[in-house]
Design a protein around this motif. Structure first.
Motif, PDB file in Angstrom:
ATOM      1  N   SER A  57       0.810  -1.215   0.000  1.00  0.00           N
ATOM      2  CA  SER A  57       0.000   0.000   0.000  1.00  0.00           C
ATOM      3  C   SER A  57       0.848   1.271   0.000  1.00  0.00           C
ATOM      4  O   SER A  57       0.426   2.294  -0.526  1.00  0.00           O
ATOM      5  N   ALA A  79      -5.415  -4.604  -3.901  1.00  0.00           N
ATOM      6  CA  ALA A  79      -6.678  -5.339  -3.830  1.00  0.00           C
ATOM      7  C   ALA A  79      -6.437  -6.844  -3.771  1.00  0.00           C
ATOM      8  O   ALA A  79      -7.068  -7.561  -2.985  1.00  0.00           O
ATOM      9  N   MET A  82      -5.393  -7.932  -0.337  1.00  0.00           N
ATOM     10  CA  MET A  82      -6.420  -7.804   0.697  1.00  0.00           C
ATOM     11  C   MET A  82      -7.569  -8.786   0.522  1.00  0.00           C
ATOM     12  O   MET A  82      -8.269  -9.091   1.491  1.00  0.00           O
ATOM     13  N   THR A 242     -14.266  -6.178  -0.993  1.00  0.00           N
ATOM     14  CA  THR A 242     -12.926  -5.584  -0.926  1.00  0.00           C
ATOM     15  C   THR A 242     -12.548  -4.935  -2.252  1.00  0.00           C
ATOM     16  O   THR A 242     -12.096  -3.781  -2.295  1.00  0.00           O
ATOM     17  N   VAL A 246     -11.970  -0.899  -2.836  1.00  0.00           N
ATOM     18  CA  VAL A 246     -10.622  -0.465  -3.194  1.00  0.00           C
ATOM     19  C   VAL A 246     -10.621   0.255  -4.537  1.00  0.00           C
ATOM     20  O   VAL A 246      -9.981   1.297  -4.707  1.00  0.00           O
ATOM     21  N   ALA A 437     -10.937  -1.599   4.141  1.00  0.00           N
ATOM     22  CA  ALA A 437     -11.172  -1.363   2.710  1.00  0.00           C
ATOM     23  C   ALA A 437     -12.320  -0.391   2.487  1.00  0.00           C
ATOM     24  O   ALA A 437     -12.235   0.518   1.646  1.00  0.00           O
TER      25      ALA A 437
END
Length: 557
Positions: A57, A79, A82, A242, A246, A437
Motif C-alpha cells: 500500500s 486489492a 487484501m 474488498t 478499493v 477497505a
C-alpha cells in the motif's frame, strides 16, 4: 486468533524458576529466557505480516514505475493482497483445530517463505497480481501465529491484560513501520529491496517457529464439506466487497459497470451463505447469535471505529503526496505514529479490566475527535512535523480501543461456549479487514467529490476580470522572465502554475472536509456511548424503585 488457543494447560512447569520476585514469577509460565523468546517471536511474526501489507500500500507509485504500468493498474496489487485476508482466518481456525497447532505453524510459515521467494519472479502486472494474492493468503496465518506466540508463555490472568493489547499494537504498527523503512529499502534496487526484506523476515520467522514450538492441543475433526461451501461463499462475498471499495473511488462508482455487478455478486453470495448457515445443525457461524442486539452493537462499534481510523491510513499520507511531500520526508511522521501505537498498547496493561472497557472507548474517541479536528485546519503550507501530535493521538487511540473491544467480544463468546469463539472472530476480522477497505474507499470517494466541488468554485473565482488574479499572473510572469523570453509563454506558464496551485488548494480543502467529518463521526459516537452508559446507570438506579412498587404475591390473598 483467540485468546484461549494458548492456555496454561500446555505450559510445562520449570524445575528451576529464575524470577527473583513473586510478582515476576506470576507473569510467565516458562523460564524467562524462553518466555522472552516466545514474545520476541510474536513481535517478529506480527511485524512480518504487517510489513508485507504496508510494503504494497505504501509504494504503489514506485511499484507502478518498476513494472511499467499506471498507478491505477498497480492498485490491483493492493486489492489482490487484501482479498483473501478477510475470509482466510475463518477457515484457518478450523484447519488449525483439526490438524494441530504445531503442524499448522510450521506449514504456514514455510508457505509464506515460498511465496516470498516467488516474488523475485515478478515480471509484469499479471504475475505481480498472482504473487500478491498468494502473499495475502500466506500472510493470513501470521496474525494468528503472532497471537499464539505472545500468549504461549503467559498465565491466564496476563493473556488478556498484557498479551492481547501488545500483539494487537504490534500488528497495527507493521503497516505504519513499512512507511518508515520503505524509502531506505527501495533505494536503487526498487521493488527488489522490499522483496529482500520480506524474505529475510520470513526466514527469521521460520527459524523461530522451528526453534520455539507451540504447545499443541488435542486434534479434533471439525471440518465438514458444508463448511467449505459456506467458507467459499463468504470468501466470494468478502472478496467482492474488498475489490469494490478499493477500486470504486478510482474507477468511480457510477461510471464502471463491473463494480455494480461485483457488489451484487457479493451480496448474493453472502445471502446464500447466511441461508445455508441458518439451516445447519452445526453451522460454521452462529448467525442467530451474531444478529443478537449485543453482538450487533459490538459489530457496529467495531465497524464505525475502523472507518474513523481510515483517516490515518488514507488521509495524511495522500494529502502530503498531493502537496509534493516525498516518502523520505514522511519517515519522521510515521515513526512517531508507530511509537504511539506501541505506547497505546502498553498504556492498557496496568488498567486492562472488562468493566473499564467503556472508559477506554471514551478516551479513544476523545483522542480521535481532537486529532481529527486539529488536522481539519491544514493548509498548503502544512508539513508532516505539524501533524505529528494529532496523528500520534489517533494512533494511540487505535491501540487503546481495539484490545478492550476484542476482550469484550471474546468474553461474551466464552460465556456461551468455545464454539462461539469462531463466530466472534469472523465479526472482528470482517470489521477490521472489510472496514479498512470500506473506510479507505469511502474516504477517497469523499475526497474526490469534495475536491471537484472546491475546484469548480475556485475556478469561478479565478477569472481574467478579477484584479487579484490579473495581478498574480503579472507577478508570476515577471518572476519567470529570466527563464522564458517570450511574453506569451511566460503568461501561459503563470496561468498553468495558478491552476496547479488551485488544484492543490482544492485537495487540501477536500481533506479538511474529510477530517472534519471524521471529527463529527467521533463526536457522535462519543455522544451515543455516553447516552448508552447513562441509560444503563439510570436503569440500575431505578431497579429498587420498580422492585418496591411491584405488588407482592401475599397482597392478592
Amino acid at each position: 486468533m483467540t485468546a484461549t488457543a494458548a492456555t496454561s494447560e500446555g505450559a510445562a512447569p520449570t524445575p528451576t524458576p529464575p524470577p527473583a520476585t513473586p510478582a515476576a514469577a506470576s507473569f510467565v509460565t516458562k523460564p524467562w529466557p524462553v518466555a522472552l523468546g516466545y514474545i520476541g517471536a510474536s513481535i517478529i511474526i506480527g511485524l512480518t505480516q504487517g510489513l508485507a501489507q504496508g510494503f504494497v500500500s505504501t509504494n504503489i507509485p514506485q511499484v507502478a514505475g518498476d513494472l511499467g504500468i499506471t498507478t491505477t493498474q498497480a492498485t490491483w496489487l493492493m486489492a489482490a493482497f487484501m482479498i483473501p485476508r478477510a475470509s482466510m482466518p475463518l477457515l484457518l481456525i478450523k484447519i488449525r483445530t483439526q490438524f494441530g497447532l504445531r503442524r499448522f505453524a510450521e506449514v504456514a510459515i514455510f508457505i509464506y517463505l515460498a511465496v516470498s521467494l516467488a516474488a523475485f519472479a515478478i515480471s509484469d502486472l499479471r504475475s505481480a497480481v498472482l504473487v500478491q494474492f498468494c502473499a495475502g493468503m500466506a500472510s493470513a496465518p501470521l496474525s494468528t501465529l503472532a497471537f499464539m506466540y505472545m500468549l504461549e508463555p503467559l498465565p491466564p490472568q496476563w493473556k488478556m491484560r498484557f498479551g492481547l493489547p501488545m500483539v494487537l499494537a504490534v500488528v497495527a504498527t507493521g503497516p505504519m513501520l513499512a512507511r518508515v523503512i520503505s524509502p531506505a529499502l527501495m533505494g536503487d534496487n526498487g521493488w527488489d529491496g522490499l522483496h529482500y526484506m520480506a524474505l529475510g523476515m520470513a526466514a527469521v520467522s521460520l527459524a523461530l517457529v522451528y526453534a520455539l514450538p507451540l504447545t499443541s492441543q488435542p486434534r479434533v475433526k471439525v471440518l465438514a464439506a458444508a463448511d467449505l461451501l459456506s467458507w467459499l461463499l463468504i470468501a466470494i462475498g468478502f472478496g467482492g466487497l474488498t475489490v469494490s471499495f478499493v477500486m470504486g473511488s478510482i474507477h468511480w462508482w457510477t461510471d464502471t459497470e463491473w463494480l455494480g455487478w461485483t457488489l451484487a455478486l457479493s451480496i448474493v453470495a453472502l445471502t446464500v451463505a447466511v441461508v445455508i448457515e441458518l439451516h445447519r445443525k452445526a453451522p460454521l457461524l452462529d448467525i442467530r447469535w451474531l444478529a443478537s442486539p449485543a453482538m450487533l452493537h459490538l459489530t457496529v462499534t467495531l465497524l464505525i471505529f475502523r472507518l474513523v481510523l481510515s483517516e490515518q491510513s488514507s488521509g495524511a499520507p495522500r494529502m502530503f503526496q498531493v502537496l509534493g511531500i516525498t516518502q523520505d520526508q514522511l519517515v519522521g511522521l510515521f515513526g512517531v505514529i508507530s511509537v504511539a501505537s506501541i505506547l497505546g498498547g502498553l498504556a492498557l496493561v496496568p488498567f486492562m479490566k472488562a468493566e473499564r472497557v467503556p472508559l477506554f472507548h471514551i478516551i479513544a474517541l476523545v483522542l480521535i475527535a481532537a486529532g481529527a479536528f486539529m488536522d481539519s485546519h491544514a493548509t498548503q503550507d502544512t508539513r508532516p512535523a505539524q501533524m505529528m501530535l494529532s496523528q500520534a493521538m489517533i494512533a494511540f487511540a487505535g491501540a487503546f480501543f481495539l484490545a478492550p473491544a476484542m476482550m469484550r467480544g471474546l468474553l461474551a463468546a466464552l460465556a456461551r461456549g468455545p464454539n462461539y469463539i469462531l463466530s466472534f472472530v469472523i465479526v472482528f476480522l470482517s470489521t477490521q479487514s472489510l472496514g479498512g477497505a470500506m473506510g479507505s474507499g469511502l474516504f477517497s470517494t469523499l475526497i474526490n467529490h469534495r475536491q471537484a466541488l472546491h475546484l469548480q468554485v475556485l475556478r469561478e473565482e479565478l477569472t481574467a476580470a478579477d484584479p487579484l488574479t490579473t495581478a498574480e499572473i503579472a507577478q508570476r510572469s515577471a518572476a519567470l522572465a529570466p527563464q522564458i523570453a517570450d511574453a506569451a509563454l511566460r503568461r501561459a506558464q503563470a496561468v498553468a502554475q495558478i491552476a496547479q496551485d488551485a488544484s492543490a488548494q482544492a485537495y487540501v480543502m477536500a481533506y479538511n472536509d474529510a477530517y472534519f467529518l471524521t471529527f463529527l463521526v467521533a463526536v457522535a459516537a462519543l455522544a451515543a456511548l455516553l447516552l448508552h452508559l447513562f441509560r444503563d446507570w439510570l436503569a440500575e438506579r431505578m431497579k429498587p424503585l420498580f422492585a418496591a412498587a411491584r405488588p407482592h404475591p401475599e397482597s392478592d390473598i
